[in-house]
Design an enzyme around this catalytic site. Structure first.
Site, PDB file in Angstrom:
ATOM      1  N   ASP A  67      19.995  37.633  26.554  1.00 33.50           N
ATOM      2  CA  ASP A  67      20.845  36.529  26.984  1.00 33.50           C
ATOM      3  C   ASP A  67      20.030  35.346  27.468  1.00 33.50           C
ATOM      4  OD1 ASP A  67      19.921  37.622  29.424  1.00 33.50           O
ATOM      5  OD2 ASP A  67      21.764  38.776  29.685  1.00 33.50           O
ATOM      6  N   ASN A 137      28.714  44.240  39.403  1.00 31.45           N
ATOM      7  CA  ASN A 137      30.087  44.468  38.932  1.00 31.45           C
ATOM      8  C   ASN A 137      30.127  45.297  37.652  1.00 31.45           C
ATOM      9  OD1 ASN A 137      29.183  42.648  37.029  1.00 31.45           O
ATOM     10  ND2 ASN A 137      30.725  41.068  37.446  1.00 31.45           N
ATOM     11  N   HIS A 139      28.315  44.728  34.845  1.00 28.37           N
ATOM     12  CA  HIS A 139      28.040  44.045  33.581  1.00 28.37           C
ATOM     13  C   HIS A 139      26.683  44.464  33.027  1.00 28.37           C
ATOM     14  CE1 HIS A 139      26.100  40.594  36.009  1.00 28.37           C
ATOM     15  NE2 HIS A 139      25.139  40.987  35.188  1.00 28.37           N
ATOM     16  N   GLU A 144      30.669  40.420  31.112  1.00 30.89           N
ATOM     17  CA  GLU A 144      31.392  40.594  32.364  1.00 30.89           C
ATOM     18  C   GLU A 144      32.591  41.533  32.185  1.00 30.89           C
ATOM     19  OE1 GLU A 144      30.131  39.602  35.012  1.00 30.89           O
ATOM     20  OE2 GLU A 144      29.437  37.524  35.011  1.00 30.89           O
TER      21      GLU A 144
END
Length: 252
Positions: A67, A137, A139, A144
Site C-alpha cells: 500500500d 481494528n 485491518h 478497513e
C-alpha cells in the site's frame, strides 16, 4: 494456521528475516510481498544485516508493496516509497529497481493507478511470501473493516482509528492522509505463504479476534483462515494467553 509467541519483537523479526533471506537464497527469482510501518522496522534491520554479511545476489528478486498513502510524493518522509528506500533498498542497494513495485500515491488518476497496480500483480503471478502487519481494528494492508473479501487493488477511505494510530508518524493528526491505495484482500490471499507479525499490547485484541472470531468483514484479518499457509509471529505483549511461548532456537 501456525501461531507462535517468540517473546520479543527482536526475536520474531530475526526469525522472519531469516525466512525471507532463505527464500531469496534458494529461489533467486522469488517474489516477495512487503509491508511497512513500525511493526516492520526490526525485520528490515535484521534482513539488511543478513544481506550485507552474505552479499546475496538479489538482482532477480521482485518486491511488491501492500500500500501507499494517497497524496504523498515518493520523496515525502512519511511515504512508503521513502520508508522502503530508507529501511531496505538504500541499505542494500543491489535490488534491481525495475523489479521494485510500490503503488504511486501521487498519481493524477488514483483509480487508474489502482487498476494499473492490480494488473502488475496479476501479470507477475503469485508472491512466494507475503508479509503482513495488522491494524488495531483488524485491518490488513489498508483494507478497513467492511472491505469485501473479493476486493482487489483499490482506493481506501481510512477510518478515524487508523488515522489516529498513524498520527504518531506525523507532526499532527491533520497531516495524516485520509486515503490510501492498497492491495485488496483477494490480492493478499493469492500469495503462496503469508507471514503476519504483531507486536505490542495494542495489537492483542486484534490478534484475539483474528484467532477466535468467525470469518467476518468486520475484522478483515479473519479472512486469513481461508488461506492454507499462514504463520503468525507475536511478542509477549501481543500474544493471547492461550498461545505458548517458544524460543527461536527451539524451532526447525
Amino acid at each position: 494456521m501456525k501461531v507462535l509467541n517468540l517473546g520479543s519483537k527482536k526475536q520474531a523479526s530475526f526469525y522472519v528475516a531469516c525466512e525471507l533471506y532463505k527464500e531469496m537464497a534458494f529461489n533467486q527469482h522469488c517474489k516477495l510481498g512487503l509491508a511497512t510501518g513500525g511493526t516492520m522496522t526490526d525485520l528490515y534491520e535484521q534482513l539488511v544485516k543478513l544481506l550485507n554479511k552474505n552479499q546475496l545476489n538479489v538482482d532477480n528478486v521482485s518486491t511488491f508493496n501492500l500500500d501507499e498513502y494517497v497524496g504523498l510524493t515518493a520523496s515525502h518522509p512519511q511515504s512508503y516509497h521513502y520508508y522502503m528506500d530508507d529501511m531496505l533498498f538504500k541499505q542494500y542497494p543491489y535490488f534491481n529497481r525495475k523489479n521494485i513495485h510500490i503503488p504511486n500515491g501521487d498519481a493524477y488518476d488514483m483509480n487508474a493507478e489502482a487498476s494499473t497496480y492490480n494488473d502488475v500483480l496479476e501479470q507477475q503471478g503469485q508472491r512466494d511470501i507475503q508479509i503482513l502487519g495488522i491494524g488495531e481494528n483488524g485491518h490488513i494492508g489498508f483494507n478497513e473493516p467492511g472491505t469485501p473479501f473479493d476486493s482487489v487493488t483499490h482506493i481506501v477511505d481510512l477510518t478515524e482509528s487508523t488515522i489516529k494510530a498513524n498520527s504518531r508518524y506525523f507532526e499532527n493528526e491533520d497531516d495524516v492522509p485520509k486515503q490510501a491505495i492498497s492491495m485488496g484482500l483477494a490480492n493478499i490471499l493469492q500469495a503462496k505463504r503469508i507471514i503476519l507479525l504483531a507486536f505490542g499490547e495494542k495489537k492483542r485484541a486484534a490478534i484475539t479476534h483474528l484467532l477466535n472470531q468467525e470469518i467476518s468483514v468486520d475484522v478483515p484479518a479473519t479472512l486469513l483462515h481461508k488461506h492454507p499457509n499462514v504463520e503468525i509471529y507475536l511478542d509477549d505483549e501481543a500474544c493471547p494467553k492461550n498461545v505458548a511461548k517458544i524460543h527461536v532456537d527451539e524451532m526447525d
